[in-house]
Design an enzyme around this catalytic site. Structure first.
Site, PDB file in Angstrom:
ATOM      1  N   PRO A   1       0.960  -1.541   0.461  1.00 43.65           N
ATOM      2  CA  PRO A   1      -0.017  -0.061  -0.040  1.00 43.65           C
ATOM      3  C   PRO A   1       1.202   1.204   0.012  1.00 43.65           C
ATOM      4  CG  PRO A   1      -0.969  -1.672   1.551  1.00 43.65           C
ATOM      5  CD  PRO A   1       0.182  -2.102   1.061  1.00 43.65           C
ATOM      6  N   HIS A   2       0.649   2.006  -0.799  1.00 43.27           N
ATOM      7  CA  HIS A   2       1.420   3.354  -0.875  1.00 43.27           C
ATOM      8  C   HIS A   2       0.593   4.522  -2.530  1.00 43.27           C
ATOM      9  CE1 HIS A   2       3.165   1.179  -4.696  1.00 43.27           C
ATOM     10  NE2 HIS A   2       3.099   2.586  -4.817  1.00 43.27           N
ATOM     11  N   ALA A   3       0.714   6.033  -1.781  1.00 40.28           N
ATOM     12  CA  ALA A   3       0.578   6.766  -3.045  1.00 40.28           C
ATOM     13  C   ALA A   3       1.279   7.686  -2.937  1.00 40.28           C
ATOM     14  CB  ALA A   3      -0.575   6.841  -1.923  1.00 40.28           C
TER      15      ALA A   3
END
Lengths: 149, 88
Positions: A65-67
């Protein structure tokens, strides 16, 4: 590098989650607590997956999970949430993961060494099996310490 | 030949896939050029082949470019099978 951004108190264990969104939120909690991300960063991750699909599940059992940095990243950091039952990002078993490596990066480059190390760990069959079996933060950290930078 | 690795944000999985792709290209003796980009900037770039995870490539595949996808971006055997026909 990886051992500097993935600290012992950011490695957590849980039974499982019925909802992938909740699992993503929990996986990001250590980053929030460390001040590495703003709450908006987590919303951005969830929005991206809803829009594009579960592309953050990068290989069997592993999600990252990352942005984008501009979504609210303030420092380079990583957290690991290990679950006993898989988190289902879709009905497809290819999108199930028991290891969620949440991370934040402040630009396109400075986190690269850490991610390369993580990739080396995942591609190393023996170490990866040990990672899947690890049930303490110490065991995870010991494995990470053994990966060449 | 230029291969563009594509992912959702252009900084996480594309970097990891790029690493695996470079290992594979070395094994195959190819000197193809490799770059990476996020899904949205990839739409404005040119390359001989766009490579990424399935969900990403589905979003990119509009018939205007050559694309290939992998299920497991850390599986060098799968990457080799997917890339080899494009390197002829």
């Amino acid at each position: 590098m990886l051992k500097e951004i993935l600290t012992a108190d950011s490695i957590r264990f849980a039974e499982g989650y019925a909802d992938w969104r909740e699992a993503v939120r929990v996986s990001c909690e250590p980053l929030l607590e460390r001040g590495a991300i703003a709450p908006s960063y987590i919303d951005a991750i969830i929005e991206n997956v809803e829009k594009i699909g579960p592309y953050i599940v990068i290989s069997p059992d592993v999600a990252i999970p990352h942005a984008r940095p501009e979504a609210g990243a303030r420092a380079i950091a990583m957290a690991l949430l290990k679950t006993t039952t898989p988190v289902k990002f879709s009905d497809d078993p290819d999108h199930h993961a028991r290891m969620l490596f949440a991370f934040s990066a402040t630009d396109n480059h400075s986190h690269q060494r850490a991610l390369r190390q993580l990739a080396r760990l995942i591609m190393d069959e023996q170490r990866f099996a040990q990672l899947q079996a690890a049930s303490t933060a110490e065991a995870v950290l010991e494995l990470i310490a053994g990966i060449p930078e | 030949m230029k291969i563009l690795i594509v992912c959702g944000n252009g900084l996480g999985s594309s970097l990891m896939l790029e690493m695996a792709v470079k290992d594979v290209l070395k094994e195959l003796g190819s000197n193809a050029e490799v770059g990476h980009a996020d899904l949205f900037s990839a739409k404005g770039e040119s390359a001989d082949l766009f490579l990424g995870a399935r969900e990403i490539i589905e979003n990119l595949d509009d018939g205007t470019r050559k694309v290939a996808s992998v299920k497991n971006i850390m599986d060098k055997a799968e990457i080799k099978t997917v890339l080899a026909p494009h390197l002829q």
